[in-house]
Write a protein that holds these residues in place. Structure first.
Motif, short mmCIF file in Angstrom:
data_model
loop_
_atom_site.label_atom_id
_atom_site.label_comp_id
_atom_site.label_asym_id
_atom_site.label_seq_id
_atom_site.Cartn_x
_atom_site.Cartn_y
_atom_site.Cartn_z
N ASP A 148 0.82 -1.21 0.00
CA ASP A 148 0.00 0.00 0.00
C ASP A 148 0.86 1.26 0.00
O ASP A 148 0.52 2.25 -0.68
CB ASP A 148 -0.92 0.00 1.22
CG ASP A 148 -2.02 -1.05 1.14
OD1 ASP A 148 -2.25 -1.58 0.03
OD2 ASP A 148 -2.64 -1.34 2.18
N ALA A 149 1.96 1.27 0.75
CA ALA A 149 2.84 2.44 0.78
C ALA A 149 3.49 2.67 -0.58
O ALA A 149 3.61 3.82 -1.04
CB ALA A 149 3.91 2.26 1.85
N PHE A 150 3.90 1.61 -1.26
CA PHE A 150 4.51 1.75 -2.58
C PHE A 150 3.50 2.24 -3.61
O PHE A 150 3.82 3.09 -4.46
CB PHE A 150 5.13 0.43 -3.02
CG PHE A 150 6.35 0.03 -2.24
CD1 PHE A 150 7.27 0.97 -1.80
CD2 PHE A 150 6.59 -1.30 -1.94
CE1 PHE A 150 8.40 0.61 -1.08
CE2 PHE A 150 7.72 -1.69 -1.22
CZ PHE A 150 8.62 -0.73 -0.79
N VAL A 151 2.27 1.75 -3.54
CA VAL A 151 1.24 2.21 -4.46
C VAL A 151 0.93 3.69 -4.21
O VAL A 151 0.72 4.47 -5.15
CB VAL A 151 -0.04 1.35 -4.34
CG1 VAL A 151 -1.20 1.99 -5.09
CG2 VAL A 151 0.22 -0.06 -4.87
N ALA A 152 0.92 4.08 -2.94
CA ALA A 152 0.68 5.49 -2.59
C ALA A 152 1.90 6.37 -2.84
O ALA A 152 1.82 7.60 -2.72
CB ALA A 152 0.26 5.59 -1.13
N ASN A 197 14.92 -4.39 -9.58
CA ASN A 197 13.47 -4.28 -9.69
C ASN A 197 13.01 -3.05 -8.91
O ASN A 197 13.47 -2.80 -7.80
CB ASN A 197 12.79 -5.54 -9.15
CG ASN A 197 12.94 -6.71 -10.10
OD1 ASN A 197 12.44 -6.68 -11.23
ND2 ASN A 197 13.65 -7.74 -9.66
N SER A 198 12.08 -2.32 -9.50
CA SER A 198 11.63 -1.04 -8.98
C SER A 198 10.16 -1.10 -8.58
O SER A 198 9.37 -1.88 -9.13
CB SER A 198 11.83 0.04 -10.05
OG SER A 198 11.12 1.22 -9.76
N VAL A 199 9.78 -0.24 -7.62
CA VAL A 199 8.38 -0.12 -7.22
C VAL A 199 7.73 1.12 -7.84
O VAL A 199 6.60 1.47 -7.48
CB VAL A 199 8.25 -0.06 -5.68
CG1 VAL A 199 8.84 -1.30 -5.04
CG2 VAL A 199 8.88 1.21 -5.11
N MET A 200 8.39 1.77 -8.76
CA MET A 200 7.90 3.03 -9.30
C MET A 200 6.85 2.79 -10.39
O MET A 200 6.84 1.76 -11.07
CB MET A 200 9.06 3.84 -9.88
CG MET A 200 10.24 4.01 -8.93
SD MET A 200 9.82 4.86 -7.40
CE MET A 200 9.80 6.56 -7.96
N PRO A 201 5.98 3.78 -10.63
CA PRO A 201 4.98 3.65 -11.69
C PRO A 201 5.51 3.95 -13.09
O PRO A 201 4.75 3.92 -14.06
CB PRO A 201 3.92 4.67 -11.28
CG PRO A 201 4.67 5.73 -10.54
CD PRO A 201 5.78 5.00 -9.82
N THR A 202 6.80 4.25 -13.21
CA THR A 202 7.43 4.51 -14.50
C THR A 202 8.67 3.64 -14.63
O THR A 202 9.21 3.14 -13.64
CB THR A 202 7.83 6.00 -14.64
OG1 THR A 202 8.71 6.33 -13.56
CG2 THR A 202 6.61 6.90 -14.60
N ASP A 203 9.17 3.49 -15.87
CA ASP A 203 10.41 2.76 -16.06
C ASP A 203 11.60 3.71 -15.89
O ASP A 203 11.43 4.89 -15.55
CB ASP A 203 10.43 2.04 -17.42
CG ASP A 203 10.48 2.98 -18.62
OD1 ASP A 203 10.73 4.20 -18.44
OD2 ASP A 203 10.28 2.50 -19.74
#
Length: 356
Positions: A148-152, A197-203
């Protein structure tokens, strides 16, 4: 064979977190005059990014060719790895890096069919006032809390933030979640790997991911996440050698890093069991070795092969060098620091060191 300081071509990566600091602030020559330069791989034997020798008798041959043909003479007596043991780069964190982690050795073999994972360390070459790193978790969170923290994108709610300054080093074992920037220029030493591996919403180039791909990446990170170590900036442990200063920046089983501040010539003794990489982050310095002399300019790197023998480093007035190597921890790190009077806790603070 007359061994000499080996210089290599530079591999460039143009990720979105970079700008022009490697050229403009560090003064590295030979780079494109326009465009983003996020990373310059100074010493690399990673797959298609292995460096090509640009000087001396081995000019035109790849580092990978040499380490296969001359493992003992180049990397060190008894070396049997599939590639040169460490990878080193300059990294421009003008913008914040992705929050990410790297696979450990076991995961690299089991999941990615690669020989090793990626433990790394960042030596801060320059940092603006207020620059920080994010590294490690604040507490034992549940998987759902982390997801949840990574999505937020609320990274500070779960990760530890530390201020950094020029001269600090941060040792980051594989599997530890991390990021740094903005406003920092870093020299990175690492295992020879590019797994991440990344938790970001972009590459890495700033392109948005689909929600499905983004959430899948977060779950991969959570599968590989380790919590056994909390990174922290360390100013190092200093040994005085005449008017020169030798600072142990970090150490572990995969690599050690030292910062050499020279105001007079320094002779590096022969080390048949290991090679040394040198990266210059100051004024040019002359390297004298058996049978020759080589200049190492600002932001240039080289390998001093294990079989080179003694090398004398001669600054014009002063010099700042970063030295990297795969250590015998007892012989190369623990013993000299103990002799200098450092306590076990201080030595262990450099990274992953079992005092024994």
């Amino acid at each position: 064979m007359n061994w000499y300081p080996i210089k290599l071509t530079t591999h460039i990566r143009k990720y979105a977190f970079g700008e022009r600091a490697i050229a403009d602030k560090l003064g590295k020559q030979g780079l494109p005059t326009e465009g983003v330069i996020a990373e310059t791989w100074e010493i690399s034997d990673y797959q298609d990014a292995t460096g090509t020798v640009i000087n001396g008798a081995f000019a035109g041959r790849t580092l990978h060719d040499l380490v296969l043909e001359y493992p003992d003479e180049l990397a060190g007596s008894g070396w049997s790895g599939p590639h040169f043991p460490i990878l080193e780069k300059f990294l421009d964190a003008s913008h914040m890096l992705p929050v990410h982690l790297h696979a450990d050795d076991e995961t690299a073999k089991r999941v990615y069919n690669e020989p090793n994972g990626k433990t790394e360390a960042w030596h801060i070459v320059w940092a603006a006032p207020g620059a920080t790193v994010l590294a490690g978790l604040k507490a034992d969170f549940s998987r759902a809390q982390l997801f949840d923290a990574f999505v937020a994108q609320d990274y500070d709610s779960i990760m530890v933030r530390h201020p950094i300054q020029t001269g600090d080093t941060v040792y980051v074992p594989a599997g530890i979640i991390h990021s740094f920037g903005p406003d920092a220029l870093v020299f990175e030493v690492q295992q020879t790997s590019d797994l991440g591996n990344s938790v970001m919403p972009t590459d890495l180039y700033g392109k948005p991911l689909s929600q499905e791909e983004w959430h899948a990446n977060i779950n991969t990170v959570l599968d590989e996440l380790r919590t056994h170590y909390q990174p922290h900036p360390n100013s190092g442990l200093e040994l005085q050698q005449g008017t020169n200063r030798r600072i142990f920046c970090c150490a572990g089983p995969y690599f050690a890093l030292e910062r050499l501040l020279l105001s007079e010539p320094l002779t590096e003794p022969s080390h048949p069991h290991r090679c040394i990489t040198l990266t210059n982050v100051g004024d040019p310095v002359q390297l004298e070795f058996r049978g020759g002399r080589e200049q190492l300019g600002c932001a240039e790197s080289c390998i001093l092969p294990a079989a080179i023998g003694e090398v004398r480093m001669i600054p014009d007035k002063s010099a700042t060098l970063i030295a990297g190597y795969v250590p015998d921890l007892q012989q190369d790190v623990i013993a000299p620091l103990r002799t200098a009077g450092y306590e076990e806790e201080q030595i262990q603070g450099l990274g992953d060191i079992d005092i024994g």
